[in-house]
Motif scaffolding. Structure first.
Motif, PDB file in Angstrom:
ATOM      1  N   GLU A  39      10.479   8.194  -4.821  1.00 12.87           N
ATOM      2  CA  GLU A  39      10.138   8.004  -6.223  1.00 12.87           C
ATOM      3  C   GLU A  39       8.619   7.875  -6.341  1.00 12.87           C
ATOM      4  OE1 GLU A  39      11.353   4.744  -9.629  1.00 12.87           O
ATOM      5  OE2 GLU A  39      12.031   4.485  -7.575  1.00 12.87           O
ATOM      6  N   ASN A  40       8.006   8.747  -7.156  1.00 14.64           N
ATOM      7  CA  ASN A  40       6.556   8.615  -7.375  1.00 14.64           C
ATOM      8  C   ASN A  40       6.336   7.751  -8.610  1.00 14.64           C
ATOM      9  OD1 ASN A  40       3.846   8.915  -8.103  1.00 14.64           O
ATOM     10  ND2 ASN A  40       3.720  10.940  -7.150  1.00 14.64           N
ATOM     11  N   ARG A  41       5.846   6.515  -8.370  1.00 17.42           N
ATOM     12  CA  ARG A  41       5.561   5.606  -9.497  1.00 17.42           C
ATOM     13  C   ARG A  41       4.062   5.501  -9.658  1.00 17.42           C
ATOM     14  NH1 ARG A  41       8.898   0.293  -7.622  1.00 17.42           N
ATOM     15  NH2 ARG A  41      10.779   1.352  -6.927  1.00 17.42           N
ATOM     16  N   GLU A  42       3.564   6.224 -10.648  1.00 14.83           N
ATOM     17  CA  GLU A  42       2.125   6.217 -10.973  1.00 14.83           C
ATOM     18  C   GLU A  42       1.256   6.442  -9.744  1.00 14.83           C
ATOM     19  OE1 GLU A  42       1.232   2.698 -13.210  1.00 14.83           O
ATOM     20  OE2 GLU A  42       2.928   3.024 -14.523  1.00 14.83           O
ATOM     21  N   GLY A  43       1.613   7.489  -8.983  1.00 14.84           N
ATOM     22  CA  GLY A  43       0.785   7.862  -7.831  1.00 14.84           C
ATOM     23  C   GLY A  43       1.142   7.156  -6.546  1.00 14.84           C
ATOM     24  N   VAL A  44       2.110   6.241  -6.600  1.00 15.26           N
ATOM     25  CA  VAL A  44       2.549   5.558  -5.376  1.00 15.26           C
ATOM     26  C   VAL A  44       3.935   6.097  -5.008  1.00 15.26           C
ATOM     27  CG1 VAL A  44       3.093   3.355  -4.287  1.00 15.26           C
ATOM     28  CG2 VAL A  44       1.233   3.490  -5.978  1.00 15.26           C
ATOM     29  N   VAL A  86      -0.126  11.870  -4.768  1.00 17.11           N
ATOM     30  CA  VAL A  86       0.275  10.643  -4.060  1.00 17.11           C
ATOM     31  C   VAL A  86      -0.978   9.956  -3.543  1.00 17.11           C
ATOM     32  CG1 VAL A  86       1.478   9.731  -2.030  1.00 17.11           C
ATOM     33  CG2 VAL A  86       2.559  11.516  -3.426  1.00 17.11           C
ATOM     34  N   ARG A  87      -1.231   8.737  -4.051  1.00 16.04           N
ATOM     35  CA  ARG A  87      -2.438   7.995  -3.634  1.00 16.04           C
ATOM     36  C   ARG A  87      -2.118   6.958  -2.570  1.00 16.04           C
ATOM     37  NH1 ARG A  87      -5.269   5.471  -8.723  1.00 16.04           N
ATOM     38  NH2 ARG A  87      -3.120   5.020  -9.334  1.00 16.04           N
ATOM     39  N   ALA A  88      -0.833   6.601  -2.460  1.00 14.42           N
ATOM     40  CA  ALA A  88      -0.423   5.587  -1.478  1.00 14.42           C
ATOM     41  C   ALA A  88       1.072   5.733  -1.256  1.00 14.42           C
ATOM     42  CB  ALA A  88      -0.733   4.188  -1.994  1.00 14.42           C
ATOM     43  N   VAL A  89       1.547   5.157  -0.150  1.00 12.93           N
ATOM     44  CA  VAL A  89       2.969   5.221   0.178  1.00 12.93           C
ATOM     45  C   VAL A  89       3.461   3.795   0.412  1.00 12.93           C
ATOM     46  CG1 VAL A  89       4.670   6.080   1.853  1.00 12.93           C
ATOM     47  CG2 VAL A  89       2.670   7.480   1.282  1.00 12.93           C
ATOM     48  N   VAL A 112       2.061   1.067   2.981  1.00 13.17           N
ATOM     49  CA  VAL A 112       2.432  -0.350   2.955  1.00 13.17           C
ATOM     50  C   VAL A 112       3.910  -0.483   3.297  1.00 13.17           C
ATOM     51  CG1 VAL A 112       2.572  -2.428   1.509  1.00 13.17           C
ATOM     52  CG2 VAL A 112       0.762  -0.745   1.104  1.00 13.17           C
ATOM     53  N   ALA A 113       4.241  -1.436   4.166  1.00 12.32           N
ATOM     54  CA  ALA A 113       5.647  -1.784   4.389  1.00 12.32           C
ATOM     55  C   ALA A 113       5.976  -2.945   3.461  1.00 12.32           C
ATOM     56  CB  ALA A 113       5.886  -2.187   5.834  1.00 12.32           C
ATOM     57  N   ALA A 114       6.970  -2.747   2.598  1.00 13.32           N
ATOM     58  CA  ALA A 114       7.480  -3.836   1.754  1.00 13.32           C
ATOM     59  C   ALA A 114       8.762  -4.306   2.438  1.00 13.32           C
ATOM     60  CB  ALA A 114       7.757  -3.333   0.336  1.00 13.32           C
ATOM     61  N   VAL A 115       8.629  -5.347   3.262  1.00  8.77           N
ATOM     62  CA  VAL A 115       9.714  -5.730   4.171  1.00  8.77           C
ATOM     63  C   VAL A 115      10.643  -6.721   3.457  1.00  8.77           C
ATOM     64  CG1 VAL A 115      10.296  -6.622   6.442  1.00  8.77           C
ATOM     65  CG2 VAL A 115       8.142  -5.386   6.112  1.00  8.77           C
ATOM     66  N   ASN A 116      11.814  -6.224   3.090  1.00 12.50           N
ATOM     67  CA  ASN A 116      12.703  -6.965   2.195  1.00 12.50           C
ATOM     68  C   ASN A 116      13.906  -7.559   2.922  1.00 12.50           C
ATOM     69  OD1 ASN A 116      13.381  -4.191   2.592  1.00 12.50           O
ATOM     70  ND2 ASN A 116      15.012  -4.421   1.093  1.00 12.50           N
ATOM     71  N   GLY A 117      13.826  -7.746   4.241  1.00 12.42           N
ATOM     72  CA  GLY A 117      14.965  -8.311   4.971  1.00 12.42           C
ATOM     73  C   GLY A 117      14.786  -8.022   6.457  1.00 12.42           C
ATOM     74  N   ALA A 140       3.713  -8.072  -5.482  1.00 11.24           N
ATOM     75  CA  ALA A 140       2.657  -8.290  -4.477  1.00 11.24           C
ATOM     76  C   ALA A 140       2.150  -6.956  -3.921  1.00 11.24           C
ATOM     77  CB  ALA A 140       3.174  -9.171  -3.341  1.00 11.24           C
ATOM     78  N   VAL A 141       3.069  -6.011  -3.743  1.00  8.78           N
ATOM     79  CA  VAL A 141       2.661  -4.679  -3.280  1.00  8.78           C
ATOM     80  C   VAL A 141       1.800  -4.012  -4.352  1.00  8.78           C
ATOM     81  CG1 VAL A 141       3.492  -2.369  -2.673  1.00  8.78           C
ATOM     82  CG2 VAL A 141       4.643  -4.388  -1.750  1.00  8.78           C
ATOM     83  N   ASP A 142       2.253  -4.104  -5.610  1.00  4.55           N
ATOM     84  CA  ASP A 142       1.493  -3.506  -6.720  1.00  4.55           C
ATOM     85  C   ASP A 142       0.093  -4.123  -6.805  1.00  4.55           C
ATOM     86  OD1 ASP A 142       3.611  -1.898  -7.404  1.00  4.55           O
ATOM     87  OD2 ASP A 142       4.353  -3.188  -9.012  1.00  4.55           O
ATOM     88  N   GLU A 143       0.035  -5.441  -6.628  1.00  5.50           N
ATOM     89  CA  GLU A 143      -1.254  -6.136  -6.726  1.00  5.50           C
ATOM     90  C   GLU A 143      -2.209  -5.678  -5.621  1.00  5.50           C
ATOM     91  OE1 GLU A 143      -2.853 -10.644  -6.019  1.00  5.50           O
ATOM     92  OE2 GLU A 143      -0.748 -10.405  -6.481  1.00  5.50           O
ATOM     93  N   PHE A 144      -1.678  -5.564  -4.395  1.00  3.50           N
ATOM     94  CA  PHE A 144      -2.507  -5.086  -3.278  1.00  3.50           C
ATOM     95  C   PHE A 144      -3.033  -3.675  -3.580  1.00  3.50           C
ATOM     96  CE2 PHE A 144      -2.471  -2.307   0.516  1.00  3.50           C
ATOM     97  CZ  PHE A 144      -3.633  -2.785   1.120  1.00  3.50           C
ATOM     98  N   LEU A 145      -2.112  -2.792  -4.009  1.00  7.58           N
ATOM     99  CA  LEU A 145      -2.536  -1.403  -4.240  1.00  7.58           C
ATOM    100  C   LEU A 145      -3.498  -1.298  -5.429  1.00  7.58           C
ATOM    101  CD1 LEU A 145       0.731   0.548  -3.375  1.00  7.58           C
ATOM    102  CD2 LEU A 145      -1.409   0.459  -2.066  1.00  7.58           C
TER     103      LEU A 145
END
Ligand code: COA
Length: 260
Positions: A9-14, A49-52, A101-106, A191-196
């Motif tokens: 899913e491309n969300r605003e370039g991510v 794509v500006r980030a993954v 970025v790894a968004a580690v959810n578990g 938190a991921v959005d804030e970092f990016l």
């Protein structure tokens, strides 16, 4: 290639890449590794794509490892090939000149911990659990865990974790440098959005060159790493972004970066 085990899913370039096998705790089978390789290629080729961000489906697992049902059937040559193929895919993400970025959810165990370590930054929810439990299966990590873990946490800590195969909770993972930041589960995406957002305020070419300088310089002799840095620094000086960034500072205004 159709994506069966990933959601893209491309969300605003991510580009959010979600490993989507929740009934198997997002374990990485051969097909999923292939799809991850394709996703990395798409991310590299797509200028939008500006980030993954890599994450896992559901609220229990990021990725619970390589698929043990498949491991169980491998012969020695196949197992080596299996490792090399996975390593190449993870390297592809690590070498993208865009933040990954790894968004580690578990659970991030085995290949899941290795996938998270191949990302540039790891942000974890408080229920995340890390570990390299391969020795419990009579195996060693096969997706570069023996190489990336000591680079992140130091040789002694890495060997302790590799030899015991014990799990590491989020809080300890943060303390030993395995993750950058731990937040409550509901705060993970923000938190991921804030970092990016903080990254995206900067010159995009400079961001990419920082990644390259660290990625290719870190394992080179110090002098070669310094030469690489100086060369990339020189390339920045050829960009409109550097002219704009420095001029904006001197004129006390916000820089308008164009990525060129
Ligand atoms: N490979 C294949 N299947 C896996 C898997 C893996 N790495 N991890 C979990 N699964 C599957 C389970 O077999 C189970 O499938 P089933 O419902 O068809 O039996 C399903 O995912 C749910 O897992 P389950 O073990 O029932 O959940 P749990 O909450 O009791 O335990 C874990 C969670 C993560 C502790 C446990 O699944 C586990 O130890 N997984 C293996 C971790 C590992 O060794 N990874 C490294 C592999 S090299």
């Amino acid at each position: 290639m159709e994506f069966e085990n990933l959601k893209l899913e491309n969300r605003e370039g991510v580009l959010w890449v979600t490993v989507n096998r929740p009934d198997k705790l997002n374990a990485l089978n051969v097909r999923t590794i292939g799809e991850l390789g394709r996703a990395a290629e798409l991310a590299a080729a797509d200028g939008d794509v500006r980030a993954v961000v890599l994450t896992g489906a559901g609220d229990k697992a990021f990725v619970a490892g390589a698929d043990i049902a498949e491991l169980n059937t491998l012969g020695p040559e196949e197992a080596k090939e299996f490792g090399l193929r996975g390593q190449a895919v993870f390297n592809r993400f690590e070498r993208l000149p865009k933040p990954v970025v790894a968004a580690v959810n578990g659970y991030a165990l085995g290949g899941g911990c290795e996938l998270a370590m191949a990302c540039h930054v790891r942000i974890a929810s408080a229920n995340a659990v890390f570990g390299q439990p391969e020795v419990k299966l009579g195996l060693i990590p096969g997706y570069a865990g023996t190489q990336r873990l000591p680079r992140l946490v130091g040789k002694g800590r890495a060997l302790e974790l590799l030899l015991t195969g014990r799990n590491v909770k989020a809080e300890e993972a943060e303390r030993i440098g395995l993750v950058n930041r731990v937040v409550e589960p509901e705060a993970l995406v923000p938190a991921v959005d804030e970092f990016l957002s903080a990254v995206f305020r900067n010159g995009p070419l400079a961001v990419g060159r920082c990644i390259e300088a660290v990625q290719y310089g870190l394992d080179a002799p110090f002098d070669d790493g310094c030469m690489l840095e100086a060369t990339l620094f020189g390339l920045c000086a050829a960009s409109e972004d550097m002219a704009e960034g420095t001029a904006a500072f001197l004129e006390k205004r916000k820089a308008e970066f164009k990525g060129r």
